[in-house]
Motif scaffolding. Structure first.
Motif, PDB file in Angstrom:
ATOM      1  N   GLU A 513       0.832  -1.190   0.000  1.00 20.78           N
ATOM      2  CA  GLU A 513       0.000   0.000   0.000  1.00 20.78           C
ATOM      3  C   GLU A 513       0.872   1.247   0.000  1.00 20.78           C
ATOM      4  O   GLU A 513       1.876   1.324   0.705  1.00 20.78           O
ATOM      5  CB  GLU A 513      -0.912   0.009   1.228  1.00 20.78           C
ATOM      6  CG  GLU A 513      -2.059  -0.975   1.142  1.00 20.78           C
ATOM      7  CD  GLU A 513      -3.045  -0.791   2.281  1.00 20.78           C
ATOM      8  OE1 GLU A 513      -4.104  -0.185   2.074  1.00 20.78           O
ATOM      9  OE2 GLU A 513      -2.738  -1.274   3.379  1.00 20.78           O
ATOM     10  N   MET A 514       0.462   2.204  -0.796  1.00 22.21           N
ATOM     11  CA  MET A 514       1.212   3.446  -0.879  1.00 22.21           C
ATOM     12  C   MET A 514       0.946   4.283   0.368  1.00 22.21           C
ATOM     13  O   MET A 514      -0.135   4.245   0.953  1.00 22.21           O
ATOM     14  CB  MET A 514       0.828   4.218  -2.135  1.00 22.21           C
ATOM     15  CG  MET A 514       1.146   3.470  -3.427  1.00 22.21           C
ATOM     16  SD  MET A 514       0.641   4.360  -4.916  1.00 22.21           S
ATOM     17  CE  MET A 514       1.930   5.597  -5.003  1.00 22.21           C
ATOM     18  N   GLY A 515       1.963   5.056   0.753  1.00 24.86           N
ATOM     19  CA  GLY A 515       1.844   5.924   1.918  1.00 24.86           C
ATOM     20  C   GLY A 515       1.883   7.383   1.531  1.00 24.86           C
ATOM     21  O   GLY A 515       1.482   7.768   0.435  1.00 24.86           O
ATOM     22  N   PHE A 516       2.357   8.201   2.440  1.00 18.47           N
ATOM     23  CA  PHE A 516       2.555   9.625   2.241  1.00 18.47           C
ATOM     24  C   PHE A 516       1.230  10.363   2.116  1.00 18.47           C
ATOM     25  O   PHE A 516       0.750  10.960   3.063  1.00 18.47           O
ATOM     26  CB  PHE A 516       3.458   9.879   1.038  1.00 18.47           C
ATOM     27  CG  PHE A 516       4.044  11.261   1.004  1.00 18.47           C
ATOM     28  CD1 PHE A 516       4.418  11.907   2.177  1.00 18.47           C
ATOM     29  CD2 PHE A 516       4.229  11.930  -0.191  1.00 18.47           C
ATOM     30  CE1 PHE A 516       4.958  13.182   2.150  1.00 18.47           C
ATOM     31  CE2 PHE A 516       4.774  13.202  -0.224  1.00 18.47           C
ATOM     32  CZ  PHE A 516       5.138  13.817   0.946  1.00 18.47           C
ATOM     33  N   THR A 517       0.571  10.322   0.949  1.00 19.06           N
ATOM     34  CA  THR A 517      -0.736  10.970   0.799  1.00 19.06           C
ATOM     35  C   THR A 517      -1.853   9.942   0.637  1.00 19.06           C
ATOM     36  O   THR A 517      -2.983  10.315   0.327  1.00 19.06           O
ATOM     37  CB  THR A 517      -0.749  11.905  -0.430  1.00 19.06           C
ATOM     38  OG1 THR A 517      -0.485  11.149  -1.605  1.00 19.06           O
ATOM     39  CG2 THR A 517       0.288  13.004  -0.286  1.00 19.06           C
ATOM     40  N   LEU A 518      -1.543   8.667   0.817  1.00 15.96           N
ATOM     41  CA  LEU A 518      -2.536   7.605   0.721  1.00 15.96           C
ATOM     42  C   LEU A 518      -2.471   6.776   1.997  1.00 15.96           C
ATOM     43  O   LEU A 518      -1.458   6.144   2.287  1.00 15.96           O
ATOM     44  CB  LEU A 518      -2.267   6.731  -0.513  1.00 15.96           C
ATOM     45  CG  LEU A 518      -2.360   7.462  -1.865  1.00 15.96           C
ATOM     46  CD1 LEU A 518      -1.797   6.598  -2.971  1.00 15.96           C
ATOM     47  CD2 LEU A 518      -3.799   7.832  -2.162  1.00 15.96           C
ATOM     48  N   GLY A 519      -3.555   6.796   2.757  1.00 21.27           N
ATOM     49  CA  GLY A 519      -3.541   6.153   4.058  1.00 21.27           C
ATOM     50  C   GLY A 519      -3.848   4.667   3.997  1.00 21.27           C
ATOM     51  O   GLY A 519      -4.169   4.100   2.950  1.00 21.27           O
ATOM     52  N   THR A 520      -3.756   4.031   5.156  1.00 17.82           N
ATOM     53  CA  THR A 520      -4.086   2.621   5.323  1.00 17.82           C
ATOM     54  C   THR A 520      -5.079   2.504   6.473  1.00 17.82           C
ATOM     55  O   THR A 520      -5.509   3.502   7.059  1.00 17.82           O
ATOM     56  CB  THR A 520      -2.822   1.809   5.638  1.00 17.82           C
ATOM     57  OG1 THR A 520      -2.315   2.213   6.923  1.00 17.82           O
ATOM     58  CG2 THR A 520      -1.740   2.039   4.585  1.00 17.82           C
ATOM     59  N   LEU A 521      -5.435   1.288   6.828  1.00 19.23           N
ATOM     60  CA  LEU A 521      -6.341   1.080   7.953  1.00 19.23           C
ATOM     61  C   LEU A 521      -5.721   1.539   9.272  1.00 19.23           C
ATOM     62  O   LEU A 521      -6.436   1.855  10.215  1.00 19.23           O
ATOM     63  CB  LEU A 521      -6.741  -0.392   8.038  1.00 19.23           C
ATOM     64  CG  LEU A 521      -7.776  -0.857   7.005  1.00 19.23           C
ATOM     65  CD1 LEU A 521      -7.985  -2.354   7.097  1.00 19.23           C
ATOM     66  CD2 LEU A 521      -9.094  -0.123   7.192  1.00 19.23           C
ATOM     67  N   ASP A 522      -4.396   1.572   9.327  1.00 19.03           N
ATOM     68  CA  ASP A 522      -3.754   2.074  10.547  1.00 19.03           C
ATOM     69  C   ASP A 522      -4.103   3.541  10.758  1.00 19.03           C
ATOM     70  O   ASP A 522      -4.386   3.971  11.889  1.00 19.03           O
ATOM     71  CB  ASP A 522      -2.240   1.899  10.454  1.00 19.03           C
ATOM     72  CG  ASP A 522      -1.833   0.434  10.476  1.00 19.03           C
ATOM     73  OD1 ASP A 522      -2.608  -0.380  11.023  1.00 19.03           O
ATOM     74  OD2 ASP A 522      -0.761   0.112   9.946  1.00 19.03           O
TER      75      ASP A 522
END
Length: 690
Positions: A513-522
């Motif tokens: 999963e991409m981070g920075f401007t794209l979130g996750t369930l965390d």
């Protein structure tokens, strides 16, 4: 009444050619002379006509006054035609920008000055016991290089910062190296022509360059000295200070010098004080060595070859080191970065301070992302800036936080602090306001369009909203229910379903999963993040969305930004339309002002005249579509008829893009492995073939 005659627009290349007639005429005359006198296929310097038309001190002393004009249109060797014609690029650019008269004036004055000043200097130097001057005082030359070098120098002065200083550095470095190490009559003329324009135009102002630019010039200059070391080791030289043979020296000494210079160069690039000190010490040693060697050359009976070898290279290098030493002392303030330098005024803000700043003064649709893990925070005089340090780049996320009046100052302070710490500053997903706050010399690239739905008075009526109404009606018939909740408030079973859906989506991509401007369930576990869930009659989660708060002033949430979008394979078809439409209706009833569907990267609609940036963006979008579907996502969001606000990548200039690209890759995919990147590359190739 006459009918208007429509004419087809000319090709851009023809438009350019139409604005540089003087340059094209000069090239045509030189080529024609080469054909008439066979200079294009045989060395003209062997032609009996060479001496009557060539210019130089002997020609002037013998009264051949016409040679500065006639010699301009001849070239001494067929191979030199390639460089001669290529050197007219400066005159062409100058003519394109300032007109034919200015270009011809620079060419004519530069050519004549180089010829006459070169002859005068050689006449004076030949009076000294200087073998090089006495030899070159007898030389003749042909060609327009004095004029073309003057035009190149004038063209450099027309470039925008920082390319102006870089072009000047290349020209000055080229003329210094060729003069000191090879020192032909033409090399002297090139240096004089460039020096004349440097004195007249006064467009080279190192004191007006940025800290980063001052470091870059020092870095390149030191590397150039290393290149000179290698070149003079491999190639024989015959400059003003003597002759050297190829491989005249120790390979071990060269290797040791290379290691030392590379260490110093890298330290100067990063603005380290220790590198500046070592550079000054090394430069001082080389300059003193050159002074001693020059002094010993005039001492009767002194033999210096036995102790240092041929001194010509050492003296020439000391002359170049002198220029670099003066420059290092001049811009000494640029080299104050410490190894573990921090960005910001005072202590680093805590996460609680960042959230409180958001609640007090509000922010943009992406501002809540600054509270996610992986971000660092720099305190400015009036606010807080969130950034990530990746690959030597300080990547600022969205806009500065704090009072609106302070955000422009925060931008300027962050840039200065990042450069002071030896980092490359850039702003990612920045708004128009931040774009206006960066220096005017900065560049920008559109990275996405923020898709915003205005909620007051929102009604799903009319043909335009048919797809949304259909999804809501179908959900009612199939008894799929909508629930706005928070992830942490859901049961263990629901949370496990959400994680299974998310992991299935990630597994299909081949990359994490991409981070920075794209979130996750965390990130969705934050109590201030809301979750929209579609649940079937059997209790299965059909899909879900996460919504980030968009704060206005005084702690009021004025809107919500879409982050996660996940659906169960084989489930309720229009679940995304249903969830977004239901969320919009609920937010509108709650009194929210805006709903952002976030920006789809690389999906900006560029105007027809956008040029290379648009072409590059479209190419990347097509390449990445099989993996992340940015274009499909953008088309999906159009169903909700949003308005668009452009988001930018702001950076100093194109030379930073390689490092910024590496930094952004790691910001978005901090945990991706080489194997995963390779797998994604295979997917991209398949997408291209499809």
């Amino acid at each position: 009444m006459t009918d208007a005659v429509e004419t087809e627009p000319r090709h851009p290349v023809l438009n350019v050619f139409g604005r540089i007639p003087a340059t094209l005429t000069m090239i045509a005359v030189i080529l024609a002379v080469g054909v008439v006198f066979a200079g294009l296929w045989s060395p003209f310097e062997d032609n009996p006509l060479y001496e009557p038309v060539a210019y130089g001190l002997p020609a002037l002393l013998e009264g051949r006054w016409w040679t500065p004009i006639t010699g301009t249109f001849f070239v001494n060797h067929p191979l030199v035609y390639v460089f001669t014609i290529g050197s007219f690029v400066g005159m062409g650019y100058l003519e394109f920008r300032r007109g034919s008269r200015v270009a011809l004036a620079y060419f004519g004055v530069g050519q004549l000055f180089a010829i006459f000043a070169g002859a005068l200097l050689l006449w004076l130097f030949a009076l000294l016991p200087w073998p090089w001057a006495q030899q070159e005082a007898l030389a003749l030359d042909v060609g327009p290089s004095g004029g073309t070098m003057a035009c190149l120098a004038a063209a450099a002065g027309l470039l925008n910062a920082p390319w102006r200083v870089r072009a000047w550095a290349i020209l000055l470095g080229f003329s210094a190296v060729t003069l000191f190490f090879w020192g032909s009559l033409s090399d002297l003329e090139h240096a004089l022509a460039i020096g004349l324009v440097l004195f007249v135009d006064r467009s080279l102002r190192f004191q007006r360059t940025t800290v980063r630019e001052q470091r870059l010039i020092a870095f390149v200059s030191v590397l150039a000295l290393l290149a000179i070391d290698v070149l003079t080791f491999l190639v024989p030289t015959d400059g003003p200070f003597g002759h050297t043979d190829a491989r005249d020296g120790s390979l071990i000494d060269l290797a040791i010098d290379a290691v030392i210079i590379l260490i110093i160069a890298n330290g100067l690039r990063r603005g380290r004080r220790w590198a500046w000190v070592l550079g000054v010490i090394l430069g001082s040693f080389n300059v003193l060595t050159g002074v001693v060697l020059v002094g010993l050359m005039f001492v009767p009976g002194a033999s210096i070859e036995s102790s240092v070898g041929d001194p010509s290279v050492a003296i020439a290098q000391s002359a170049i080191w002198l220029g670099l030493l003066v420059y290092l002392i001049w811009v000494r303030g640029a080299f104050r970065a410490r190894r573990k330098a921090t960005i910001g005024v005072g202590d680093e803000p805590t996460l609680d301070e960042v959230k409180e700043m958001l609640r007090s003064h509000g922010g943009g649709t992406l501002s809540w992302m600054t509270t996610w893990g992986g971000n660092s925070y720099a305190r400015t005089s009036g606010g807080i800036v969130a950034y990530q340090k990746r690959a030597g780049v300080a990547i600022v996320l969205a806009d500065p936080l704090g009072p609106a009046a302070s955000r422009s100052d925060s931008v300027s302070e962050l840039i200065a602090m990042a450069e002071g710490a030896g980092l490359i500053p850039c702003f990612f997903s920045a708004s128009e306001a931040t774009k206006d706050a960066v220096p005017t010399t900065w560049r920008n690239i559109v990275v996405a369009d923020d898709t915003i739905v205005d909620l007051p008075g929102l009604e799903f009526t009319g043909k335009a909203w048919a797809a949304v109404r259909t999804s809501i009606n179908r959900a009612g018939r199939e008894e799929v229910t909508f629930r706005m909740t928070r992830l942490r408030d859901e049961s263990w079973g629901v949370q496990q379903q959400l994680r299974a859906i998310s992991e299935m989506w990630v597994g299909d991509k081949g990359l994490p999963e991409m981070g920075f401007t794209l979130g996750t369930l965390d990130e969705a576990m934050d109590p201030e993040v809301r979750l929209a869930i579609a649940v079937s009659t059997t209790g299965d989660v059909e899909g879900f969305l996460s919504w980030l708060p968009v704060y206005g002033e005084h702690g009021k949430v004025r809107g919500w930004t879409l982050d996660l979008m996940r659906r169960r394979d084989g489930g309720f078809g229009p679940v995304m339309e249903f969830l977004i439409g239901s969320s919009a209706k609920l937010f509108s009833e709650e009194g929210a002002e805006v709903m952002s569907l976030s920006g789809a990267p690389l999906a900006h609609d560029y105007p027809p005249d956008a040029g290379a940036i648009a072409s590059l963006s479209d190419w990347l979008a097509n390449m990445l579509e099989p993996v992340y579907g940015f274009g499909s996502l953008h088309r999906f969001k159009e169903k909700f008829h949003p308005r668009y606000e452009t988001m930018y990548l702001l950076f100093r200039d194109e030379s930073d893009l390689t490092r910024i690209g590496a930094g952004l890759t790691r910001a978005f995919l901090p945990d991706a492995t080489l194997r995963q990147f390779a797998g994604a590359g295979v997917e991209l190739v398949r997408g291209e073939r499809d």
